[in-house]
Scaffold this motif. Sequence first.
Motif, short mmCIF file in Angstrom:
data_model
loop_
_atom_site.label_atom_id
_atom_site.label_comp_id
_atom_site.label_asym_id
_atom_site.label_seq_id
_atom_site.Cartn_x
_atom_site.Cartn_y
_atom_site.Cartn_z
N GLN A 296 0.84 -1.18 0.00
CA GLN A 296 0.00 0.00 0.00
C GLN A 296 0.88 1.24 0.00
O GLN A 296 1.91 1.29 0.68
N VAL A 297 0.48 2.23 -0.76
CA VAL A 297 1.21 3.49 -0.86
C VAL A 297 0.29 4.62 -0.44
O VAL A 297 -0.87 4.68 -0.85
N GLN A 298 0.81 5.50 0.39
CA GLN A 298 0.08 6.71 0.75
C GLN A 298 0.86 7.92 0.26
O GLN A 298 2.08 7.97 0.39
N LEU A 299 0.13 8.87 -0.30
CA LEU A 299 0.74 10.07 -0.87
C LEU A 299 0.17 11.30 -0.19
O LEU A 299 -1.05 11.41 -0.02
N VAL A 300 1.05 12.23 0.16
CA VAL A 300 0.62 13.47 0.80
C VAL A 300 1.16 14.64 -0.02
O VAL A 300 2.37 14.86 -0.10
N ASP A 301 0.21 15.38 -0.63
CA ASP A 301 0.57 16.53 -1.47
C ASP A 301 0.67 17.78 -0.61
O ASP A 301 -0.09 17.96 0.33
N ARG B 43 7.49 0.81 0.46
CA ARG B 43 8.84 0.31 0.22
C ARG B 43 9.31 0.46 -1.21
O ARG B 43 10.50 0.41 -1.47
N PHE B 44 8.41 0.61 -2.16
CA PHE B 44 8.79 0.45 -3.55
C PHE B 44 8.72 1.73 -4.35
O PHE B 44 8.52 1.71 -5.55
N PHE B 45 8.89 2.85 -3.72
CA PHE B 45 8.77 4.14 -4.38
C PHE B 45 9.68 4.24 -5.60
O PHE B 45 9.27 4.70 -6.65
N ARG C 51 12.28 13.76 -8.88
CA ARG C 51 12.03 12.84 -7.78
C ARG C 51 13.29 12.64 -6.96
O ARG C 51 14.40 12.73 -7.47
N ASP C 52 13.09 12.38 -5.68
CA ASP C 52 14.18 12.07 -4.76
C ASP C 52 13.83 10.73 -4.13
O ASP C 52 12.97 10.66 -3.26
N ASN C 53 14.48 9.68 -4.59
CA ASN C 53 14.13 8.34 -4.12
C ASN C 53 14.55 8.10 -2.68
O ASN C 53 13.97 7.23 -2.00
N VAL C 54 15.53 8.83 -2.19
CA VAL C 54 15.93 8.68 -0.78
C VAL C 54 14.85 9.28 0.13
O VAL C 54 14.47 8.68 1.13
N LYS C 55 14.36 10.44 -0.24
CA LYS C 55 13.30 11.09 0.55
C LYS C 55 11.92 10.59 0.18
O LYS C 55 10.93 10.97 0.82
N LYS C 56 11.82 9.76 -0.87
CA LYS C 56 10.53 9.26 -1.34
C LYS C 56 9.58 10.42 -1.62
O LYS C 56 8.43 10.44 -1.16
N THR C 57 10.08 11.37 -2.35
CA THR C 57 9.32 12.58 -2.63
C THR C 57 9.43 12.92 -4.11
O THR C 57 10.49 12.77 -4.71
#
Length: 123
Positions: free
Chosen positions: A1-6, A27-29, A71-77
């Motif tokens: 499950q993925v949750q996104l916050v704009d 985990r899989f961003f 995108r920043d995969n370390v920050k998942k953003t």
Amino acid sequence: QVQLVDSGGGLVQAGDSLRLSCAASGRFFSGYAMGWFRQAPGKDREFVAAIRASDVPTYADSVKGRFAISRDNVKKTVYLRMINLKPEDTAVYYCAADPYDMGHTAASNWAYWGQGTQVTVSS
């Protein structure tokens, strides 16, 4: 499950800039395509930009040269940098995630959505 916050929306004047952010959980961003859509009152949700896991971006013609997705995969953003904003950019902007990394322009192909952030551009 993925949750996104704009976040990052606001009221600006024509010609101003904004940067939207979308923070993801899960985990899989890094393997997902991430995208931004927008929806103005009375209109369908429309594609704005997407960035695939390979870091390849795509843009709607209406925003090319003015918007940049990253995108920043370390920050998942994922970010949407918007410059030279126009009144017609006024909409609720939604972040989206595609676990199949396709980055389609059709909203129906995206599995996860943020709650949206309002961008209002005054003339």
